[in-house]
Design a protein around this motif. Structure first.
Motif, PDB file in Angstrom:
ATOM      1  N   ARG A 187       0.823  -1.200   0.000  1.00 21.24           N
ATOM      2  CA  ARG A 187       0.000   0.000   0.000  1.00 21.24           C
ATOM      3  C   ARG A 187       0.865   1.259   0.000  1.00 21.24           C
ATOM      4  O   ARG A 187       0.624   2.202  -0.731  1.00 21.24           O
ATOM      5  CB  ARG A 187      -0.910  -0.032   1.235  1.00 21.24           C
ATOM      6  CG  ARG A 187      -1.569   1.273   1.619  1.00 21.24           C
ATOM      7  CD  ARG A 187      -2.465   1.821   0.521  1.00 21.24           C
ATOM      8  NE  ARG A 187      -3.551   0.925   0.187  1.00 21.24           N
ATOM      9  CZ  ARG A 187      -4.728   0.915   0.804  1.00 21.24           C
ATOM     10  NH1 ARG A 187      -4.946   1.721   1.814  1.00 21.24           N
ATOM     11  NH2 ARG A 187      -5.673   0.086   0.431  1.00 21.24           N
TER      12      ARG A 187
ATOM     13  N   PRO B  29      -2.940  -2.838  -4.874  1.00 21.49           N
ATOM     14  CA  PRO B  29      -3.011  -2.642  -6.319  1.00 21.49           C
ATOM     15  C   PRO B  29      -2.856  -3.989  -7.018  1.00 21.49           C
ATOM     16  O   PRO B  29      -2.210  -4.879  -6.480  1.00 21.49           O
ATOM     17  CB  PRO B  29      -1.834  -1.707  -6.618  1.00 21.49           C
ATOM     18  CG  PRO B  29      -0.973  -1.763  -5.433  1.00 21.49           C
ATOM     19  CD  PRO B  29      -1.796  -2.151  -4.273  1.00 21.49           C
ATOM     20  N   VAL B  33       1.224  -3.849 -10.996  1.00 25.50           N
ATOM     21  CA  VAL B  33       1.246  -2.403 -10.815  1.00 25.50           C
ATOM     22  C   VAL B  33       2.058  -2.125  -9.558  1.00 25.50           C
ATOM     23  O   VAL B  33       1.739  -2.615  -8.491  1.00 25.50           O
ATOM     24  CB  VAL B  33      -0.192  -1.855 -10.626  1.00 25.50           C
ATOM     25  CG1 VAL B  33      -0.145  -0.378 -10.327  1.00 25.50           C
ATOM     26  CG2 VAL B  33      -1.022  -2.153 -11.849  1.00 25.50           C
ATOM     27  N   TYR B  34       3.117  -1.360  -9.713  1.00 32.61           N
ATOM     28  CA  TYR B  34       3.905  -1.026  -8.535  1.00 32.61           C
ATOM     29  C   TYR B  34       4.113   0.470  -8.500  1.00 32.61           C
ATOM     30  O   TYR B  34       4.727   1.038  -9.384  1.00 32.61           O
ATOM     31  CB  TYR B  34       5.251  -1.755  -8.564  1.00 32.61           C
ATOM     32  CG  TYR B  34       6.145  -1.370  -7.418  1.00 32.61           C
ATOM     33  CD1 TYR B  34       7.286  -0.591  -7.639  1.00 32.61           C
ATOM     34  CD2 TYR B  34       5.869  -1.770  -6.121  1.00 32.61           C
ATOM     35  CE1 TYR B  34       8.100  -0.214  -6.594  1.00 32.61           C
ATOM     36  CE2 TYR B  34       6.676  -1.395  -5.076  1.00 32.61           C
ATOM     37  CZ  TYR B  34       7.788  -0.628  -5.311  1.00 32.61           C
ATOM     38  OH  TYR B  34       8.600  -0.249  -4.269  1.00 32.61           O
ATOM     39  N   ASN B  35       3.550   1.104  -7.479  1.00 29.37           N
ATOM     40  CA  ASN B  35       3.637   2.559  -7.418  1.00 29.37           C
ATOM     41  C   ASN B  35       4.549   3.077  -6.325  1.00 29.37           C
ATOM     42  O   ASN B  35       4.831   4.255  -6.277  1.00 29.37           O
ATOM     43  CB  ASN B  35       2.237   3.151  -7.154  1.00 29.37           C
ATOM     44  CG  ASN B  35       1.264   2.725  -8.220  1.00 29.37           C
ATOM     45  OD1 ASN B  35       1.600   2.738  -9.391  1.00 29.37           O
ATOM     46  ND2 ASN B  35       0.078   2.314  -7.811  1.00 29.37           N
TER      47      ASN B  35
ATOM     48  N   GLU C   5      -6.147 -10.720 -12.108  1.00 29.77           N
ATOM     49  CA  GLU C   5      -5.160  -9.708 -11.746  1.00 29.77           C
ATOM     50  C   GLU C   5      -4.625  -9.929 -10.357  1.00 29.77           C
ATOM     51  O   GLU C   5      -3.493  -9.566 -10.052  1.00 29.77           O
ATOM     52  CB  GLU C   5      -5.772  -8.313 -11.812  1.00 29.77           C
ATOM     53  CG  GLU C   5      -5.952  -7.789 -13.213  1.00 29.77           C
ATOM     54  CD  GLU C   5      -6.725  -6.495 -13.223  1.00 29.77           C
ATOM     55  OE1 GLU C   5      -7.104  -6.039 -12.125  1.00 29.77           O
ATOM     56  OE2 GLU C   5      -6.960  -5.963 -14.308  1.00 29.77           O
ATOM     57  N   TYR C   6      -5.454 -10.501  -9.482  1.00 36.61           N
ATOM     58  CA  TYR C   6      -5.025 -10.715  -8.111  1.00 36.61           C
ATOM     59  C   TYR C   6      -4.582 -12.148  -7.870  1.00 36.61           C
ATOM     60  O   TYR C   6      -4.396 -12.557  -6.734  1.00 36.61           O
ATOM     61  CB  TYR C   6      -6.165 -10.344  -7.151  1.00 36.61           C
ATOM     62  CG  TYR C   6      -6.365  -8.854  -7.051  1.00 36.61           C
ATOM     63  CD1 TYR C   6      -7.120  -8.165  -7.992  1.00 36.61           C
ATOM     64  CD2 TYR C   6      -5.761  -8.139  -6.036  1.00 36.61           C
ATOM     65  CE1 TYR C   6      -7.275  -6.807  -7.910  1.00 36.61           C
ATOM     66  CE2 TYR C   6      -5.921  -6.776  -5.941  1.00 36.61           C
ATOM     67  CZ  TYR C   6      -6.673  -6.108  -6.878  1.00 36.61           C
ATOM     68  OH  TYR C   6      -6.815  -4.755  -6.788  1.00 36.61           O
ATOM     69  N   ARG C  53       6.195  -5.614 -11.800  1.00 34.61           N
ATOM     70  CA  ARG C  53       5.664  -4.629 -12.738  1.00 34.61           C
ATOM     71  C   ARG C  53       5.570  -5.269 -14.102  1.00 34.61           C
ATOM     72  O   ARG C  53       6.487  -5.964 -14.538  1.00 34.61           O
ATOM     73  CB  ARG C  53       6.600  -3.419 -12.842  1.00 34.61           C
ATOM     74  CG  ARG C  53       6.725  -2.616 -11.578  1.00 34.61           C
ATOM     75  CD  ARG C  53       7.788  -1.553 -11.743  1.00 34.61           C
ATOM     76  NE  ARG C  53       7.211  -0.344 -12.301  1.00 34.61           N
ATOM     77  CZ  ARG C  53       7.940   0.668 -12.756  1.00 34.61           C
ATOM     78  NH1 ARG C  53       9.245   0.577 -12.768  1.00 34.61           N
ATOM     79  NH2 ARG C  53       7.365   1.747 -13.222  1.00 34.61           N
TER      80      ARG C  53
END
Lengths: 616, 255, 117
Positions: A187, B29, B33-35, C5-6, C53
């Protein structure tokens, strides 16, 4: 300052490696002395850190990686007086334990000392760390050393079983801690406690925060042995060698509670503050349950080490009670109580170890009356019992007073609970003292409830646990630690104004914005938390409860020892209620690996549902 | 609890916990996806700042070096722990397992296996050293290389030369190597404290990116860790193998 | 598209629960220790999935230019630490299992009774 922060970890690690490297070249006494000196040095470092951090946290970034615009690149140690106090406590306990093992072990290789020093380094790192993953690493180092030390007596099958149960259950707890860390990282993209806290505070609590909190809470509760995650503890602590128990009971269990407090106030207090009421209720319930179950099981035990193990469980519940109020006073009380109580429990474990060393057995019935030659130990045991009960001048009295004050509205219930539970544990110790040293009490215990103890006794004899021949007389190196530990606990209680100063420290501990500002070097996001106004009335208010606890403890011990003199009808009525309940409770504590893990899962499910329903 | 009750209780609880985990992870996410800032910042700055092309190694041994020190000592503690747990008890002696074998003919190792094993030993050791030394440049490092080195010892056992292994592995030397590896990490950290003002400061010259000798203290740390891991796993291996000592009639190990 | 996706996270949760189930219902200590290792592997999957990613390469810039899209190096480092920790705990537990077998002659966890007191 950077040196002082890193050395409590680096020095024991280096010495531990050196001890293993030197191996058989070192004579045993040399290894003993090196280890004791190292532990004493760590105590010194801890005390110095305590002094340095009284007015502000000490933040040290390893490798020189200071944060950039609020993003932490490296790992930080963020030491405050509570953390430094635990480092000092760890050093003191370890020095006493190693001094005790001077005579306790006839022969022991340097590997034992090495593991003990590794344990010390890990505790120092855990209490100093400001980074969640770094806490996990030291948590695991502490655990691995503890698993091996718990199983040290490989001749005893009970030792191996206890260590196995300990290792598997705690590993599952550690996995949960890591999973919670991973969720928070997913998160917030950060591992630094302050940075995660800042990031989470900007949004309300949602499902991820709840589940991450659940995982971290449960993982640390397993370590702390909060009910229902406690089923592994008695088996492990009862079989570990005494010097190891000194550390396990004196410190390791409280570290789980410390971790919950640290993680809650630096990371979760932002989103979870608005839901303080259900959280408060949940922690309260868990603490009460732990304290009561631990206390009752303690009174049912007739094996001295298991008795002390359950006393540890119940007192962890009392410490958690201080956290549960979610206020600085409660936290301050929990910190003082944990420190003073840890010292008293360690002293009692040492006394139990002396009895084991001299008589070769720890079953209360076998020891009945044999304590006469160790007369001097009896008053020390009574002192220890008084410390457990929270009588002045022990530090436990001050801790209890603060916890009771912190409870505000519920103060009377909290005080009553603490009184009853500490009376139970202290009463059990007094009963043991009376039976072992005075020869009082029934020669054998009738009733089916304790026939199982006699049967287990026979079983243990077959397994060779009783075959230890009584050793030579007890030497000063075994008595000195008891005196030092009890003395330290009293010293905590005697420092003037300590409770007020601890409340100020605790107010800084709960100040999330202040912590983040200090660690990350960013300006404060919220106004500072003002410390509550001190008032001296708390000790006076707590005195009658403490007196009641002591009186109840003596009354309980007397009743247990001289129950046969009570009228028959009362005895029969009491037995009809007590025996089935006791048998049921004991039956739950089967010591089987599958059971403790199942209870961990049940506890996780229960707490998880409660958190999910209330914390959003 | 009875096993049946236990299973039912566990399944019920696990179903609830599973549901909670799935529900909670929905807040992450989606995978792919890595933010988060941490990794993105490090990918940008690690190479210019540390002259190490393997950013993972830079993170492990420099940015988060204290974690790795703890991890190395966890391995150390476990090896010491296993040595303690498997020490010879009173009354236990290493006996010739021929008594246990009871007339069964223990076949020796075939020559083909022995030759193949010993032939592979050299390349594996070399490969291990390569992985350790190039940890800061390409995938690898002290832990991975150390394990590869330890498998060299395993290979010696498998090719039937356990007796040779025992002769080649004098206990003290390997113990000392392990302790030296562990202690060296702390010493490098202390060196950083003295030379750079904070523990584990990278105080050695950083060199040119892409060269073997570069990235400051990352290379020495890799070597120390490689030594410790290799020695540690060899010790673990021999502790367990000694428990099951099976010496065939010819004095060679059997399968 | 949500479940796909998960998926890695679901796999992690499954591995954990299955591993712990194995520990609870096991009748052989070696099997129980291996199940614990399976449960441990759930943390590796979780960590690496979080840092993944799409269309990105490994964070090793030896032969790709700096600035290429790369996955998170931090989780790789965490996973490495995790693997070492997991394997060492497994080694300790196996040593305990060996000693228990020597003393008791069996590896059945149900045969291990608590000491009563």
């Amino acid at each position: 300052m950077p040196a002082l922060a890193a050395l409590p970890v680096a020095v024991p690690l280096l010495v531990a490696a050196a001890l293993v490297g030197a191996g058989t070249l070192l004579r045993r006494r040399v290894a003993d002395i090196v280890a004791i000196v190292t532990a004493a040095t760590v105590t010194g470092f801890g005390a110095a850190l305590l002094a340095r951090t009284l007015h502000g946290e000490a933040v040290v970034w390893f490798g020189g990686w200071t944060p950039r615009s609020g993003i932490a690149l490296g790992v930080a140690f963020a030491i405050d007086p509570i953390g430094a106090g635990m480092v000092t406590l760890a050093g003191l306990l370890m020095t006493s334990a190693l001094t005790f093992s001077w005579r306790y072990f006839e022969t022991v290789g340097t590997l034992f000392h090495s593991l003990m020093l590794l344990l010390l380094a890990a505790v120092a790192g855990f209490c100093s760390s400001g980074d969640l993953f770094n806490m996990f690493v030291f948590f695991e180092l502490m655990s691995v050393a503890a698993y091996a030390l718990a199983g040290y007596k490989i001749e005893d099958l009970g030792s191996l079983q206890g260590a196995l149960n300990f290792a598997v259950t705690n590993s599952i707890g550690a996995m949960m801690v890591l999973s919670g860390t991973a969720l928070l990282y997913g998160r917030t993209g950060a591992l630094n406690l302050a940075q995660i806290g800042v990031s989470l505070a900007s949004a309300p609590s949602d499902r991820l925060v709840v589940v991450a909190f659940l995982l971290l809470l449960v993982g640390f509760f397993v370590k702390a042995a909060v009910v229902p995650f406690h089923f592994w503890l008695a088996d492990a602590y009862a079989v570990a060698p005494t010097p190891v128990c000194v550390l396990l009971a004196g410190l390791l269990s409280e570290l789980g509670v410390y971790a919950v407090a640290r993680v809650y106030w630096t990371v979760f207090s932002g989103p979870l503050e608005q839901h303080a009421a259900p959280l408060h209720a949940l922690l309260f319930a868990g603490a009460t349950l732990t304290a009561l179950v631990g206390g009752v099981m303690c009174t049912l035990q007739h094996h001295l080490a298991r008795l002390m193990a359950y006393a540890t469980v119940s007192h962890v519940g009392l410490t958690l009670l201080g956290i549960a109020v979610l206020e600085p006073e409660g936290l301050a009380g929990a910190a003082l109580y944990a420190a003073a109580d840890g010292l008293v429990k360690a002293a009692l474990f040492v006394l139990v170890g002396i009895l084991a060393h001299r008589f070769g057995t720890l079953y209360e019935l076998e020891l009945r009356g044999r304590g006469r030659e160790l007369r001097w130990a009896a008053p020390l045991l009574v002192l220890g019992a008084l410390g457990l009960a929270g009588a002045p001048p022990f530090g436990t009295f001050v801790g209890k007073a603060l916890i009771e004050e912190g409870a505000h509205g519920a103060a009377h219930w909290v005080a009553a609970l603490i009184t009853v539970v500490s009376a139970m544990t202290a009463g059990a110790v007094l009963r043991v003292t009376g039976r072992v040293f005075g020869g009082w009490g029934p020669r054998s215990l009738g009733g089916r409830d304790v026939a199982s103890a006699e049967e287990a006794h026979r079983q243990a004899a077959e397994e060779g646990e009783e075959l230890r021949a009584p050793r030579s007389l007890v030497g000063p190196s075994m008595i000195a630690p008891v005196l030092v530990l009890l003395g330290a606990s009293v010293a905590i209680g005697l420092v003037p104004g300590l409770s007020d100063r601890t409340v100020v420290v605790a107010a800084r501990f709960v100040d999330r914005a202040g912590y983040a500002a200090t660690v990350l070097g960013v300006p404060r996001a919220a106004p500072p938390v003002t410390a509550p106004v001190p008032h001296g009335g708390r000790l006076v208010a707590a005195a009658p409860w403490a007196a009641a606890a002591v009186a109840l403890a003596f009354a309980g011990a007397w009743a247990a020892l001289f129950a046969n003199q009570l009228p028959r009808t009362i005895r029969r009525r009491v037995r009809r209620i007590v025996v089935p309940a006791a048998r049921g409770l004991r039956g739950l504590h089967s010591g089987q690996l599958g059971d403790s893990v199942t209870w961990v899962m049940i506890g996780t499910a229960g707490i998880g549902v409660l958190l999910a329903a209330t914390l959003r | 609890m009875r096993p049946a009750t236990r299973r039912r209780a566990f399944l019920a609880a696990a179903a609830v916990v599973g549901g909670l985990l799935v529900w909670g992870m929905g807040g992450l996410p989606p995978a792919g996806v890595y933010n988060g800032p941490y990794g993105l910042v490090l990918n940008q700055v690690a190479v210019p700042e540390r002259h190490a092309t393997n950013v993972v190694a830079a993170v492990t041994f420099d940015y988060r070096g204290i974690d790795t020190m703890g991890e190395e000592f966890i391995l150390f503690a476990a090896v010491v722990g296993v040595a303690i747990l498997l020490r010879t008890m009173r009354g236990e002696a290493e006996h010739e397992p021929e008594e246990e074998v009871r007339g069964r003919d223990v076949p020796g190792t075939s020559n083909a296996v022995r030759v193949a094993g010993l032939a592979m030993l050299g390349p594996i050791v070399l490969y291990g050293i390569y992985v350790v030394a190039h940890g800061h440049l390409t995938p690898g490092g002290g832990f991975q290389g150390g394990v590869v080195l330890a498998t060299g010892a395993l290979l010696v056992y498998l090719s039937g030369e356990y007796v040779t292994l025992r002769r080649v592995r004098p206990v003290n030397a390997v113990d000392r190597a392990e302790a030296a590896g562990a202690g060296a990490y702390v010493v490098i950290g202390l060196f950083g404290l003295v030379a750079g003002g904070s523990f584990l400061y990278n105080a050695l010259p950083l060199g040119t990116t892409g060269e073997l000798v570069s990235a400051g203290t990352i290379l020495p740390i890799n070597v120390a860790v490689g030594l410790e891991v290799a020695a540690g796993f060899v010790l673990l291996l021999s502790e367990f193998l000694e428990q099951t000592l099976v010496l065939g009639a010819s004095g060679r190990t059997g399968p | 598209m949500k479940p796909l996706e998960y998926l890695p996270y679901l796999v992690a949760a499954w591995l954990f629960l299955v591993g712990v189930y194995g520990v609870v219902t096991s009748r052989n200590l070696i099997h129980a220790v291996t199940c614990l290792a399976v449960a441990q592997s759930s943390t590796y999957v979780l960590l690496l999935a979080i840092g993944f990613r799409r269309d990105a390469t490994a964070p090793i810039f030896f032969d790709v230019p700096l600035g290429t899209r790369a996955v998170d190096p931090v989780v790789a480092s965490l996973a490495l630490t995790d693997v070492v920790v997991g394997s060492t705990v497994t080694a300790l537990l196996l040593a305990l299992a060996v000693q228990i077998h020597k003393r008791l002659g069996t590896l059945d966890p149900n045969e291990l009774r608590s000491m009563k007191g």
